[in-house]
Design a protein around this motif. Structure first.
Motif, PDB file in Angstrom:
ATOM      1  N   VAL A  91       8.977  21.881  12.268  1.00  9.81           N
ATOM      2  CA  VAL A  91       9.652  20.683  12.750  1.00  9.81           C
ATOM      3  C   VAL A  91       9.134  20.290  14.131  1.00  9.81           C
ATOM      4  CG1 VAL A  91      11.923  19.712  13.306  1.00  9.81           C
ATOM      5  CG2 VAL A  91      11.682  21.267  11.375  1.00  9.81           C
ATOM      6  N   TRP A  92       8.712  21.267  14.906  1.00 11.03           N
ATOM      7  CA  TRP A  92       8.238  21.021  16.253  1.00 11.03           C
ATOM      8  C   TRP A  92       6.713  20.941  16.270  1.00 11.03           C
ATOM      9  CZ3 TRP A  92      11.462  25.359  19.052  1.00 11.03           C
ATOM     10  CH2 TRP A  92      12.829  25.042  18.950  1.00 11.03           C
ATOM     11  N   PHE A  93       6.153  20.400  17.359  1.00 15.49           N
ATOM     12  CA  PHE A  93       4.707  20.293  17.504  1.00 15.49           C
ATOM     13  C   PHE A  93       4.071  21.620  17.901  1.00 15.49           C
ATOM     14  CE2 PHE A  93       5.829  15.840  17.617  1.00 15.49           C
ATOM     15  CZ  PHE A  93       4.826  15.293  16.841  1.00 15.49           C
ATOM     16  N   GLY A  94       4.859  22.594  18.242  1.00 16.55           N
ATOM     17  CA  GLY A  94       4.367  23.912  18.602  1.00 16.55           C
ATOM     18  C   GLY A  94       5.522  24.742  19.112  1.00 16.55           C
ATOM     19  N   PRO A  95       5.271  26.004  19.385  1.00 14.39           N
ATOM     20  CA  PRO A  95       6.343  26.866  19.876  1.00 14.39           C
ATOM     21  C   PRO A  95       6.731  26.534  21.306  1.00 14.39           C
ATOM     22  CG  PRO A  95       4.264  28.051  19.850  1.00 14.39           C
ATOM     23  CD  PRO A  95       4.008  26.709  19.239  1.00 14.39           C
ATOM     24  N   ASN A  96       7.966  26.904  21.668  1.00 14.89           N
ATOM     25  CA  ASN A  96       8.382  26.733  23.060  1.00 14.89           C
ATOM     26  C   ASN A  96       7.776  27.853  23.892  1.00 14.89           C
ATOM     27  OD1 ASN A  96       9.986  29.024  22.695  1.00 14.89           O
ATOM     28  ND2 ASN A  96      11.896  27.883  22.571  1.00 14.89           N
ATOM     29  N   THR A  97       8.140  27.950  25.158  1.00  7.25           N
ATOM     30  CA  THR A  97       7.540  28.955  26.046  1.00  7.25           C
ATOM     31  C   THR A  97       7.856  30.387  25.627  1.00  7.25           C
ATOM     32  OG1 THR A  97       9.424  28.742  27.547  1.00  7.25           O
ATOM     33  CG2 THR A  97       7.468  27.427  28.046  1.00  7.25           C
ATOM     34  N   ASP A  98       8.906  30.570  24.815  1.00 12.27           N
ATOM     35  CA  ASP A  98       9.245  31.907  24.318  1.00 12.27           C
ATOM     36  C   ASP A  98       8.578  32.216  22.979  1.00 12.27           C
ATOM     37  OD1 ASP A  98      10.921  32.458  26.485  1.00 12.27           O
ATOM     38  OD2 ASP A  98      12.604  31.419  25.521  1.00 12.27           O
ATOM     39  N   GLY A  99       7.722  31.302  22.492  1.00 10.64           N
ATOM     40  CA  GLY A  99       7.039  31.515  21.226  1.00 10.64           C
ATOM     41  C   GLY A  99       7.904  31.212  20.010  1.00 10.64           C
ATOM     42  N   ILE A 100       8.959  30.453  20.205  1.00 13.78           N
ATOM     43  CA  ILE A 100       9.885  30.137  19.117  1.00 13.78           C
ATOM     44  C   ILE A 100       9.659  28.697  18.660  1.00 13.78           C
ATOM     45  CG2 ILE A 100      12.329  29.823  18.523  1.00 13.78           C
ATOM     46  CD1 ILE A 100      12.916  32.070  20.572  1.00 13.78           C
ATOM     47  N   PHE A 101       9.693  28.499  17.349  1.00 14.73           N
ATOM     48  CA  PHE A 101       9.639  27.139  16.810  1.00 14.73           C
ATOM     49  C   PHE A 101      10.542  27.052  15.590  1.00 14.73           C
ATOM     50  CE2 PHE A 101       6.365  29.346  14.529  1.00 14.73           C
ATOM     51  CZ  PHE A 101       6.294  28.747  13.279  1.00 14.73           C
ATOM     52  N   GLU A 102      10.811  25.826  15.191  1.00 12.22           N
ATOM     53  CA  GLU A 102      11.775  25.599  14.117  1.00 12.22           C
ATOM     54  C   GLU A 102      11.055  25.179  12.843  1.00 12.22           C
ATOM     55  OE1 GLU A 102      16.045  24.011  14.610  1.00 12.22           O
ATOM     56  OE2 GLU A 102      14.820  22.237  14.210  1.00 12.22           O
ATOM     57  N   VAL A 103      11.537  25.720  11.707  1.00  9.40           N
ATOM     58  CA  VAL A 103      11.025  25.323  10.407  1.00  9.40           C
ATOM     59  C   VAL A 103      12.181  24.810   9.555  1.00  9.40           C
ATOM     60  CG1 VAL A 103       9.044  26.890  10.401  1.00  9.40           C
ATOM     61  CG2 VAL A 103      11.225  27.669   9.459  1.00  9.40           C
ATOM     62  N   GLU A 104      11.827  23.971   8.588  1.00  3.39           N
ATOM     63  CA  GLU A 104      12.801  23.417   7.662  1.00  3.39           C
ATOM     64  C   GLU A 104      12.353  23.751   6.242  1.00  3.39           C
ATOM     65  OE1 GLU A 104      14.896  19.125   6.687  1.00  3.39           O
ATOM     66  OE2 GLU A 104      13.102  19.168   7.925  1.00  3.39           O
ATOM     67  N   ALA A 105      13.285  24.222   5.417  1.00  3.78           N
ATOM     68  CA  ALA A 105      12.959  24.596   4.045  1.00  3.78           C
ATOM     69  C   ALA A 105      12.581  23.370   3.229  1.00  3.78           C
ATOM     70  CB  ALA A 105      14.143  25.310   3.396  1.00  3.78           C
ATOM     71  N   MET A 106      11.517  23.510   2.451  1.00  2.80           N
ATOM     72  CA  MET A 106      11.127  22.477   1.501  1.00  2.80           C
ATOM     73  C   MET A 106      11.455  22.935   0.083  1.00  2.80           C
ATOM     74  SD  MET A 106       7.626  20.970   3.079  1.00  2.80           S
ATOM     75  CE  MET A 106       7.702  19.616   1.934  1.00  2.80           C
ATOM     76  N   SER A 107      11.501  24.239  -0.123  1.00  4.46           N
ATOM     77  CA  SER A 107      11.915  24.803  -1.403  1.00  4.46           C
ATOM     78  C   SER A 107      12.674  26.085  -1.105  1.00  4.46           C
ATOM     79  CB  SER A 107      10.708  25.100  -2.295  1.00  4.46           C
ATOM     80  OG  SER A 107       9.990  26.207  -1.794  1.00  4.46           O
ATOM     81  N   GLY A 108      13.716  26.328  -1.846  1.00  8.68           N
ATOM     82  CA  GLY A 108      14.494  27.532  -1.620  1.00  8.68           C
ATOM     83  C   GLY A 108      15.455  27.382  -0.449  1.00  8.68           C
ATOM     84  N   SER A 109      16.052  28.496  -0.079  1.00  4.26           N
ATOM     85  CA  SER A 109      17.047  28.509   0.991  1.00  4.26           C
ATOM     86  C   SER A 109      16.674  29.553   2.031  1.00  4.26           C
ATOM     87  CB  SER A 109      18.426  28.818   0.423  1.00  4.26           C
ATOM     88  OG  SER A 109      19.352  29.007   1.463  1.00  4.26           O
ATOM     89  N   LEU A 110      16.841  29.179   3.276  1.00  4.37           N
ATOM     90  CA  LEU A 110      16.552  30.096   4.380  1.00  4.37           C
ATOM     91  C   LEU A 110      17.745  30.987   4.726  1.00  4.37           C
ATOM     92  CD1 LEU A 110      14.660  27.562   6.637  1.00  4.37           C
ATOM     93  CD2 LEU A 110      13.664  29.585   5.560  1.00  4.37           C
ATOM     94  N   ALA A 111      18.897  30.749   4.120  1.00  9.87           N
ATOM     95  CA  ALA A 111      20.135  31.450   4.494  1.00  9.87           C
ATOM     96  C   ALA A 111      19.988  32.965   4.457  1.00  9.87           C
ATOM     97  CB  ALA A 111      21.282  30.999   3.592  1.00  9.87           C
ATOM     98  N   SER A 112      19.337  33.503   3.438  1.00 10.03           N
ATOM     99  CA  SER A 112      19.236  34.963   3.334  1.00 10.03           C
ATOM    100  C   SER A 112      18.233  35.556   4.319  1.00 10.03           C
ATOM    101  CB  SER A 112      18.868  35.366   1.911  1.00 10.03           C
ATOM    102  OG  SER A 112      17.577  34.900   1.593  1.00 10.03           O
ATOM    103  N   LEU A 113      17.429  34.727   4.968  1.00 10.89           N
ATOM    104  CA  LEU A 113      16.447  35.225   5.933  1.00 10.89           C
ATOM    105  C   LEU A 113      16.949  35.210   7.375  1.00 10.89           C
ATOM    106  CD1 LEU A 113      13.273  33.421   4.534  1.00 10.89           C
ATOM    107  CD2 LEU A 113      13.891  35.823   4.232  1.00 10.89           C
ATOM    108  N   VAL A 114      18.019  34.464   7.623  1.00 15.68           N
ATOM    109  CA  VAL A 114      18.536  34.323   8.987  1.00 15.68           C
ATOM    110  C   VAL A 114      18.964  35.682   9.529  1.00 15.68           C
ATOM    111  CG1 VAL A 114      20.356  33.290  10.409  1.00 15.68           C
ATOM    112  CG2 VAL A 114      19.228  31.933   8.646  1.00 15.68           C
ATOM    113  N   GLY A 115      18.489  35.994  10.724  1.00 17.20           N
ATOM    114  CA  GLY A 115      18.872  37.238  11.387  1.00 17.20           C
ATOM    115  C   GLY A 115      18.126  38.469  10.913  1.00 17.20           C
ATOM    116  N   SER A 116      17.151  38.313  10.023  1.00 11.76           N
ATOM    117  CA  SER A 116      16.413  39.473   9.537  1.00 11.76           C
ATOM    118  C   SER A 116      14.930  39.318   9.855  1.00 11.76           C
ATOM    119  CB  SER A 116      16.608  39.642   8.025  1.00 11.76           C
ATOM    120  OG  SER A 116      16.066  38.532   7.338  1.00 11.76           O
TER     121      SER A 116
END
Length: 123
Positions: free
Chosen positions: A47-72
């Motif tokens: 979703v973002w043009f690149g990671p922030n200064t902490d190396g974090i960036f956001e993704v959005e699911a196009m197929s499937g669900s991200l719910a089971s991956l959160v926090g792991s």
């Protein structure tokens, strides 16, 4: 939406900096990216043009669900940048042929020619 933030590091432990908006990522709970009852595989886009200064960036699911991956711990493979393809899909999402009266002539390709009166003639 079905979004989550990722902090990715490459195999050497370095932050991944060569990312862009609309990069497609395959995110999986297994390092083998194999489908099984115990693993989750999700195709996402950044979703973002690149990671922030902490190396974090956001993704959005196009197929499937991200719910089971959160926090792991999860594993991600960067595939292609699909900006053009995603723009095209967005443009045709609510498209109807009636929106473009000339569409039948454009789709006919070489099967049309200009008539003497300046109009298109179906061959």
């Amino acid at each position: 939406g079905n979004k989550m933030r990722l902090k990715l590091t490459d195999v050497n432990g370095d932050s991944i900096k060569n990312t862009n908006k609309d990069d497609l990522w395959v995110v999986c709970s297994s390092p083998w990216f194999a489908e099984s009852p115990r693993s989750t595989i999700v195709v996402t886009k950044s979703v973002w043009f690149g990671p922030n200064t902490d190396g974090i960036f956001e993704v959005e699911a196009m197929s499937g669900s991200l719910a089971s991956l959160v926090g792991s711990t999860c594993y991600a493979l960067k595939t292609i940048n699909a900006t053009s393809e995603l723009d095209m899909m967005s443009a045709i999402k609510n498209f109807t042929p009636a929106d473009v009266p000339l569409l039948k002539y454009l789709l006919a390709g070489g099967e049309t020619q200009r008539g003497g009166g300046g109009g298109l003639v179906q061959m």
